[in-house]
Design an enzyme around this catalytic site. Sequence first.
Site, PDB file in Angstrom:
ATOM      1  NE  ARG A  68       2.852   5.565  11.380  1.00 19.13           N
ATOM      2  CZ  ARG A  68       2.654   5.276  10.376  1.00 19.13           C
ATOM      3  NH1 ARG A  68       2.820   5.422   9.026  1.00 19.13           N
ATOM      4  NH2 ARG A  68       1.511   6.437   9.861  1.00 19.13           N
ATOM      5  CD  GLN A  99      -6.321  14.110   6.976  1.00 20.27           C
ATOM      6  OE1 GLN A  99      -5.566  14.583   5.516  1.00 20.27           O
ATOM      7  NE2 GLN A  99      -6.794  15.494   8.110  1.00 20.27           N
ATOM      8  CG  ASN A 100      -4.953  10.644  12.500  1.00 20.78           C
ATOM      9  OD1 ASN A 100      -3.947  11.174  11.707  1.00 20.78           O
ATOM     10  ND2 ASN A 100      -5.372  11.742  14.046  1.00 20.78           N
ATOM     11  CG  HIS A 117      -5.708   8.472   5.006  1.00 18.38           C
ATOM     12  ND1 HIS A 117      -5.444  10.133   5.022  1.00 18.38           N
ATOM     13  CD2 HIS A 117      -6.354   9.746   3.666  1.00 18.38           C
ATOM     14  CE1 HIS A 117      -5.570  11.071   4.530  1.00 18.38           C
ATOM     15  NE2 HIS A 117      -5.729  11.053   3.306  1.00 18.38           N
ATOM     16  CB  CYS A 148      -3.027 -17.504  -0.025  1.00 17.29           C
ATOM     17  SG  CYS A 148      -2.078 -15.611   0.268  1.00 17.29           S
ATOM     18  N   GLY A 185      -5.880  19.660  13.855  1.00 22.10           N
ATOM     19  CA  GLY A 185      -4.969  18.865  13.950  1.00 22.10           C
ATOM     20  C   GLY A 185      -4.545  18.150  12.871  1.00 22.10           C
ATOM     21  CD  GLU A 213       2.033  24.929  11.539  1.00 17.96           C
ATOM     22  OE1 GLU A 213       3.323  25.300  12.190  1.00 17.96           O
ATOM     23  OE2 GLU A 213       2.007  24.650  11.256  1.00 17.96           O
TER      24      GLU A 213
HETATM   25  C1  BV8 Z   1      -5.093   9.799  -4.421  1.00 18.93           C
HETATM   26  C2  BV8 Z   1      -1.759   7.054   5.122  1.00 18.93           C
HETATM   27  C3  BV8 Z   1      -5.882   9.946  -6.450  1.00 18.93           C
HETATM   28  C4  BV8 Z   1      -0.448   5.958   5.548  1.00 18.93           C
HETATM   29  C5  BV8 Z   1      -2.194   8.473   4.167  1.00 18.93           C
HETATM   30  C6  BV8 Z   1       0.703  14.299  -7.439  1.00 18.93           C
HETATM   31  C7  BV8 Z   1       1.351  12.699  -7.399  1.00 18.93           C
HETATM   32  C8  BV8 Z   1       0.057  12.035  -6.898  1.00 18.93           C
HETATM   33  C9  BV8 Z   1      -0.577  11.901  -6.383  1.00 18.93           C
HETATM   34  C10 BV8 Z   1      -0.651  13.807  -5.426  1.00 18.93           C
HETATM   35  C11 BV8 Z   1       0.026  14.262  -6.315  1.00 18.93           C
HETATM   36  N1  BV8 Z   1      -0.499  15.721  -5.354  1.00 18.93           N
HETATM   37  C12 BV8 Z   1      -1.340  15.804  -4.764  1.00 18.93           C
HETATM   38  C13 BV8 Z   1      -1.759  14.313  -5.089  1.00 18.93           C
HETATM   39  C14 BV8 Z   1      -2.760  13.247  -4.636  1.00 18.93           C
HETATM   40  C15 BV8 Z   1      -1.497  13.444  -2.819  1.00 18.93           C
HETATM   41  C16 BV8 Z   1      -1.623  14.488  -2.429  1.00 18.93           C
HETATM   42  O1  BV8 Z   1      -2.728  15.279  -1.720  1.00 18.93           O
HETATM   43  N2  BV8 Z   1      -1.038  14.614  -1.962  1.00 18.93           N
HETATM   44  C17 BV8 Z   1      -0.528  15.898  -1.218  1.00 18.93           C
HETATM   45  C18 BV8 Z   1       0.974  15.279  -0.175  1.00 18.93           C
HETATM   46  C19 BV8 Z   1       0.188  17.522  -2.205  1.00 18.93           C
HETATM   47  N3  BV8 Z   1      -3.312  12.991  -2.687  1.00 18.93           N
HETATM   48  C20 BV8 Z   1      -3.483  11.141  -2.587  1.00 18.93           C
HETATM   49  O2  BV8 Z   1      -2.283  10.210  -2.817  1.00 18.93           O
HETATM   50  C21 BV8 Z   1      -4.419  10.375  -1.965  1.00 18.93           C
HETATM   51  N4  BV8 Z   1      -4.898   9.856  -3.324  1.00 18.93           N
HETATM   52  O3  BV8 Z   1      -5.265  11.031  -4.571  1.00 18.93           O
HETATM   53  O4  BV8 Z   1      -5.733   9.652  -5.482  1.00 18.93           O
HETATM   54  C22 BV8 Z   1      -6.676   8.141  -7.215  1.00 18.93           C
HETATM   55  C23 BV8 Z   1      -7.866   8.292  -7.650  1.00 18.93           C
HETATM   56  C24 BV8 Z   1      -8.286   7.559  -8.698  1.00 18.93           C
HETATM   57  C25 BV8 Z   1      -7.158   6.336  -8.825  1.00 18.93           C
HETATM   58  C26 BV8 Z   1      -6.255   6.904  -7.947  1.00 18.93           C
HETATM   59  C27 BV8 Z   1      -5.192   7.523  -7.584  1.00 18.93           C
HETATM   60  C28 BV8 Z   1      -3.976   9.955  -0.715  1.00 18.93           C
HETATM   61  C29 BV8 Z   1      -3.897  10.119   0.539  1.00 18.93           C
HETATM   62  C30 BV8 Z   1      -3.515   9.595   1.181  1.00 18.93           C
HETATM   63  C31 BV8 Z   1      -1.958   9.509   1.899  1.00 18.93           C
HETATM   64  N5  BV8 Z   1      -1.801   8.839   3.318  1.00 18.93           N
HETATM   65  N6  BV8 Z   1      -1.909   8.277   5.425  1.00 18.93           N
HETATM   66  C32 BV8 Z   1       0.019   6.685   6.476  1.00 18.93           C
HETATM   67  O5  BV8 Z   1      -0.745   7.378   7.511  1.00 18.93           O
HETATM   68  O6  BV8 Z   1       0.685   5.360   6.957  1.00 18.93           O
HETATM   69  S1  BV8 Z   1      -1.444  10.351   4.427  1.00 18.93           S
HETATM   70  C33 BV8 Z   1      -1.211  11.216   5.965  1.00 18.93           C
HETATM   71  O7  BV8 Z   1      -1.161  12.553   5.776  1.00 18.93           O
HETATM   72  C34 BV8 Z   1      -1.792  10.978   7.236  1.00 18.93           C
HETATM   73  O8  BV8 Z   1      -2.892  10.535   7.587  1.00 18.93           O
HETATM   74  C35 BV8 Z   1      -2.008  12.269   7.502  1.00 18.93           C
HETATM   75  O9  BV8 Z   1      -2.587  12.046   8.220  1.00 18.93           O
HETATM   76  C36 BV8 Z   1      -2.169  12.662   6.180  1.00 18.93           C
HETATM   77  C37 BV8 Z   1      -2.363  14.458   6.854  1.00 18.93           C
HETATM   78  O10 BV8 Z   1      -1.344  15.017   7.537  1.00 18.93           O
HETATM   79  P1  BV8 Z   1      -1.774  15.734   8.515  1.00 18.93           P
HETATM   80  O11 BV8 Z   1      -2.966  14.540   8.970  1.00 18.93           O
HETATM   81  O12 BV8 Z   1      -2.085  17.394   8.405  1.00 18.93           O
HETATM   82  O13 BV8 Z   1      -0.619  15.647   9.266  1.00 18.93           O
HETATM   83  P2  BV8 Z   1       0.049  16.657   9.136  1.00 18.93           P
HETATM   84  O14 BV8 Z   1       1.484  15.957   9.797  1.00 18.93           O
HETATM   85  O15 BV8 Z   1       0.797  17.076   7.894  1.00 18.93           O
HETATM   86  O16 BV8 Z   1       0.004  18.064   9.876  1.00 18.93           O
HETATM   87  C38 BV8 Z   1      -0.473  17.860  11.471  1.00 18.93           C
HETATM   88  C39 BV8 Z   1      -1.215  18.805  11.563  1.00 18.93           C
HETATM   89  O17 BV8 Z   1      -1.548  19.086  13.319  1.00 18.93           O
HETATM   90  C40 BV8 Z   1      -0.368  20.725  11.493  1.00 18.93           C
HETATM   91  O18 BV8 Z   1      -1.499  21.374  10.954  1.00 18.93           O
HETATM   92  C41 BV8 Z   1      -0.068  20.784  13.320  1.00 18.93           C
HETATM   93  O19 BV8 Z   1       0.405  22.140  13.177  1.00 18.93           O
HETATM   94  C42 BV8 Z   1      -0.442  19.882  14.153  1.00 18.93           C
HETATM   95  N7  BV8 Z   1      -1.123  19.791  15.139  1.00 18.93           N
HETATM   96  C43 BV8 Z   1       0.375  18.842  15.646  1.00 18.93           C
HETATM   97  N8  BV8 Z   1       0.106  18.917  16.778  1.00 18.93           N
HETATM   98  C44 BV8 Z   1      -1.034  19.560  17.400  1.00 18.93           C
HETATM   99  C45 BV8 Z   1      -1.638  19.956  16.477  1.00 18.93           C
HETATM  100  N9  BV8 Z   1      -3.031  20.617  16.355  1.00 18.93           N
HETATM  101  C46 BV8 Z   1      -3.102  20.429  17.961  1.00 18.93           C
HETATM  102  N10 BV8 Z   1      -2.893  20.106  18.267  1.00 18.93           N
HETATM  103  C47 BV8 Z   1      -2.386  20.192  18.250  1.00 18.93           C
HETATM  104  N11 BV8 Z   1      -1.557  19.106  19.886  1.00 18.93           N
END
Ligand code: BV8
Length: 258
Positions: A68, A99-100, A117, A148, A185, A213
């Site tokens: 990446r 979030q990026n 994030h 280290c 996005g 979408e």
């Molecule tokens: C937390 C960094 C609590 C890494 C990322 C069950 C078990 C464990 C956790 C959970 C669970 N259920 C829910 C959770 C919480 C979990 C969560 O939400 N899970 C989801 C999947 C259900 N969240 C977490 O774990 C968070 N932490 O809750 O902690 C806690 C509290 C105290 C103590 C301990 C714990 C942490 C979440 C962060 C995860 N890290 N990224 C890396 O990137 O390497 S998340 C990752 O998804 C990216 O950051 C990304 O940005 C993010 C969100 O996705 P999107 O950005 O929306 O991207 P996606 O591909 O999904 O969608 C793209 C969109 O763009 C689409 O809608 C598409 O239509 C649109 N698009 C495409 N092209 C275009 C466009 N729009 C316009 N123009 C275009 N050209």
Amino acid sequence: MKESQLRGRLADACRVTVLTGAGVSAESGVPTFRGPEGLWRSHRAEDLATPEAFARDPRLVWEWYDWRRRLIAGCRPNAAHAAIASLEARVPDFLLITQNVDGLHRRAGTRRIVELHGNLWRVRCLAEGSVEEYLDPSLPSLPPHCRCGALLRPDVVWFGEALPTDAIRQAYDAVESCDVMLVVGTSALVQPAASLPRIAKAHGAYVAEVNLEPTPLSAIADESHLGRAGEILPALLGIPSAPDALPATTRSETRCPR
Ligand code: BV8
């Protein structure tokens, strides 16, 4: 289609908050998380972006980040990043919540940024917790080690990890008090980021969405624009293609008493 009120709302706004997801970087060539290109060597991003995956196979996870980093190093901010950077100069009080982890908003000139994030251009020592920027796309080894001797990890938030306290606090403060919130996005699936527009709406903000979408937020947004952010945002925000042509806004006391 209903006429957009966004420009008028922005003209009257004191505080503007923007939330972006992977879709804002898609036109720069950065794969989104859940799109068809979200796979890497048949692994789903969500399966690699976890502390468990890293503990199990740090080399595999680092090979994903290395891929990446090298890819993103060859990408440039697109017109959506530029439009958001231009917007910052035009409103009295602005915050971008992203979030990026690709760093493209900063490269586009945006300054008031909360990286919910983290950022894949920073590395963190597992033993010392120290964080430093490592901008060279090629890492010395996979997985890389700290001076280290301990393992380094990407300074990003994995699934199941808490978001940085100051980042989420700044984000909540912004959405609880902004006049306008622009959501660009994001699939609005990842928490707690996905709740931020709902909180803004509940506190009286005007919420506008731009996405390819419909998303779970589309039903609560005041306006939702379907299409590519790089095409829609400059027109929607009334920003000429040459963003530096815009006059910077000075904070007017009448418009935005402190
Ligand atoms: C937390 C960094 C609590 C890494 C990322 C069950 C078990 C464990 C956790 C959970 C669970 N259920 C829910 C959770 C919480 C979990 C969560 O939400 N899970 C989801 C999947 C259900 N969240 C977490 O774990 C968070 N932490 O809750 O902690 C806690 C509290 C105290 C103590 C301990 C714990 C942490 C979440 C962060 C995860 N890290 N990224 C890396 O990137 O390497 S998340 C990752 O998804 C990216 O950051 C990304 O940005 C993010 C969100 O996705 P999107 O950005 O929306 O991207 P996606 O591909 O999904 O969608 C793209 C969109 O763009 C689409 O809608 C598409 O239509 C649109 N698009 C495409 N092209 C275009 C466009 N729009 C316009 N123009 C275009 N050209």
